[in-house]
Enzyme design. Structure first.
Site, mmCIF file in Angstrom:
data_model
loop_
_atom_site.group_PDB
_atom_site.id
_atom_site.type_symbol
_atom_site.label_atom_id
_atom_site.label_comp_id
_atom_site.label_asym_id
_atom_site.label_seq_id
_atom_site.Cartn_x
_atom_site.Cartn_y
_atom_site.Cartn_z
ATOM 1 N N GLU A 65 24.413 -29.001 34.401
ATOM 2 C CA GLU A 65 25.257 -29.472 33.299
ATOM 3 C C GLU A 65 26.757 -29.331 33.583
ATOM 4 O OE1 GLU A 65 23.897 -27.773 29.616
ATOM 5 O OE2 GLU A 65 22.005 -28.852 29.731
ATOM 6 N N GLU B 172 15.132 -29.859 31.844
ATOM 7 C CA GLU B 172 15.139 -28.930 30.704
ATOM 8 C C GLU B 172 14.754 -29.708 29.465
ATOM 9 O OE1 GLU B 172 18.621 -26.526 29.771
ATOM 10 O OE2 GLU B 172 18.965 -26.128 31.895
HETATM 11 C C1 BGP Z 1 21.306 -25.957 28.258
HETATM 12 C C2 BGP Z 1 21.631 -24.949 29.339
HETATM 13 C C3 BGP Z 1 20.781 -23.729 29.327
HETATM 14 C C4 BGP Z 1 20.281 -23.287 27.971
HETATM 15 C C5 BGP Z 1 19.934 -24.427 27.020
HETATM 16 C C6 BGP Z 1 19.719 -24.048 25.584
HETATM 17 O O1 BGP Z 1 22.449 -26.644 27.916
HETATM 18 O O2 BGP Z 1 21.521 -25.505 30.623
HETATM 19 O O3 BGP Z 1 21.461 -22.746 30.033
HETATM 20 O O4 BGP Z 1 21.029 -22.288 27.466
HETATM 21 O O5 BGP Z 1 20.905 -25.426 27.051
HETATM 22 O O6 BGP Z 1 20.940 -23.923 24.910
HETATM 23 P P1 BGP Z 1 21.400 -22.617 24.164
HETATM 24 O O7 BGP Z 1 21.019 -21.475 25.037
HETATM 25 O O8 BGP Z 1 22.877 -22.726 24.024
HETATM 26 O O9 BGP Z 1 20.711 -22.599 22.846
#
Ligand code: BGP
Length: 464
Positions: free
Chosen positions: A155, A357
């Site tokens: 990201e 993801e």
């Molecule tokens: C994505 C990231 C992850 C993870 C996920 C969930 O953007 O790559 O690292 O954290 O989001 O988001 P969050 O943890 O902010 O709820």
């Protein structure tokens, strides 16, 4: 089918075995109240100690692959020399994954700049871009025979946004121009790392079939049903800055002309220097990771500038029918994963991708524990099932989607939200030595994978 996690969100051991401070440790040290329940970057989910148990768990669920990241601050010292103990940790992970026949997907950067480099200007400084290339080269040479699937960044859009444009994350800068330079410099860093990868391959440091990719959170942009030309213009720039920027970079080795032109008109163009064109040209990858959580809904901006006086390209559009994940404030729109798959098929047909993801974070999951103590996370099963159905439809209609990784398979540290929203199909008991415990969804996915091995994929969607 696999699991996605990251080094800084799982490892913990933040000062162990010579690890340097990173930007999350620095933020935690200087303002711990910014973190949910004052839980800083220090312990992750104890993966540093529990990695073997975790990899064994992945295997027992039937997963075939696992993504994590090397922490730059663990692998290298300030002199850019290898930290032997840090390297040893990642060698042990590679060996463990191999032993359990789990394919390791290794990412090099997950928002975790070493602090000494951040103090030299971080991504605003080109010397840091060079330093990243040295780090990537070292990693390729050190682990080249142990890792097949490499990724330069997770990201890359997030740090420019969160640290420099919206100022939500340390160092809380709200400056669109600086944000653009950071986005551009990260793009160059990606390209230099790919360049290093190709050289390392030629020089025999890598496995012959090693692959390099980039992972980004892509959000298909939508607007109102009867859009005005201004709404469509908002979509063009949203898509341009967040999707096409990276997609053009990794397939054509250049950035989208129309976006650069618009930025120039608004005096937001990045600091392009002679020789950059050649660097950008190195950015083409073997495949792409697509993180998907929510769509982007935009409309023409009401005001021309934001509260900091910077030009706005769009305003959010709140779709009246949106179904929300109220804990995270993100819209749940499974069809977006299909729409993006179709966009890839139409606009970037040669680029293979996988869902790198996708997941759902929920607060206070203890509410859903049954008498036996198991969390009954039916909402997560429904979330994953709906997304997988759309992935399947995209594949059936010709999208080159190679697989699916669930984000946060084991509960982990969500940045400044710490352990507020739990993503895992495997629970981590914070008050019980980080013990792992299967939730209902873990058993569901295990069954899904078991059935898939027996039947064609179309017939494997099991009900919850
Ligand atoms: C994505 C990231 C992850 C993870 C996920 C969930 O953007 O790559 O690292 O954290 O989001 O988001 P969050 O943890 O902010 O709820």
């Amino acid at each position: 089918m696999g699991a996605a996690l990251s080094g800084p969100q799982t490892e913990g051991a933040y000062r162990k075995d010579g690890k340097l401070e990173n930007i999350w440790d620095t933020w935690s040290d200087c303002s711990i109240s910014d973190f949910y329940n004052k839980v800083g970057s220090y312990t992750g989910n104890d993966f540093y100690e529990k990695y073997e148990e975790d990899i064994r768990l992945f295997k027992s669920l039937g997963l075939d692959s696992f993504r994590t990241s090397i922490q730059w601050s663990r692998l290298l010292g300030q002199d850019e020399k290898l930290n032997e103990k840090g390297a040893d940790f990642y060698h042990r992970i590679c060996a463990c994954a191999k032993k359990h026949e789990i394919e390791l997907f290794m990412n090099l950067y997950h928002f975790d700049m070493p602090t000494y480099l951040f103090q030299r200007g971080g991504w605003e400084n080109r010397e840091v871009v060079e330093a990243y290339a040295v780090y990537a080269r070292t990693a390729f040479r050190e682990f080249g025979k142990e890792i097949r699937y490499w990724f330069t960044f997770n990201e890359p859009i997030v740090e420019p946004d969160q640290r420099y444009r919206t100022g939500m994350w340390y160092p809380f800068i709200k400056d669109a121009k600086r944000g653009m330079n950071v986005q551009y410099h990260i793009s160059l860093a990606h390209c230099l790392a790919v360049w290093e990868f190709r050289k390392a391959k030629e020089e025999g440091y890598l496995l012959p079939d090693a692959q390099i990719g980039l992972i980004n959170c892509f959000a298909p942009p939508y607007t109102r049903e009867d859009p005005t030309p201004e709404d469509l213009e908002a979509v063009r720039m949203e898509d341009g800055l967040r999707n096409r920027w990276w997609l053009d970079l990794v397939t054509k080795g250049k950035l989208p002309e129309d976006v650069l032109e618009t930025l120039k008109k608004c005096q937001l163009e990045p600091d392009v220097r002679p020789g950059d064109e050649e660097i950008l040209h190195q950015g083409m990858v073997d495949w792409l990771g697509f993180n998907y959580y929510h769509p982007a809904r935009v409309q023409a901006p009401k005001e021309k500038t934001d509260e900091n006086g910077f030009l706005k390209f769009s305003d959010p559009y709140v779709w009246p029918e949106a179904k929300m994940n109220i804990y995270r404030g993100w819209e749940i729109y499974p069809k977006g994963i299909y729409d993006f798959g179709m966009k890839m098929k139409e606009e970037y047909p040669d680029l293979k991708f996988f869902i790198s993801e996708n997941g759902m974070g929920v607060e206070h999951e203890g509410r859903f524990r049954d008498a036996s103590g198991e969390i009954q996370d039916d909402y997560r099963i429904e979330f994953v099932q709906e997304h997988l159905e759309w992935v399947l439809k995209a594949i059936q209609e010709g999208a080159q989607c190679m697989g699916y990784h669930y984000w946060g398979l084991i509960d982990n540290w969500s940045w400044n939200n710490a352990f507020k929203n739990r993503y895992g199909m495997i629970e981590v008991e914070l008050m019980n030595n980080y013990q792992r415990k299967l939730k209902k969804s873990a058993k569901w996915i295990q069954e899904l994978i078991r059935l898939r091995e027996k039947k064609p994929i179309e017939e494997t969607m099991v009900s919850k």
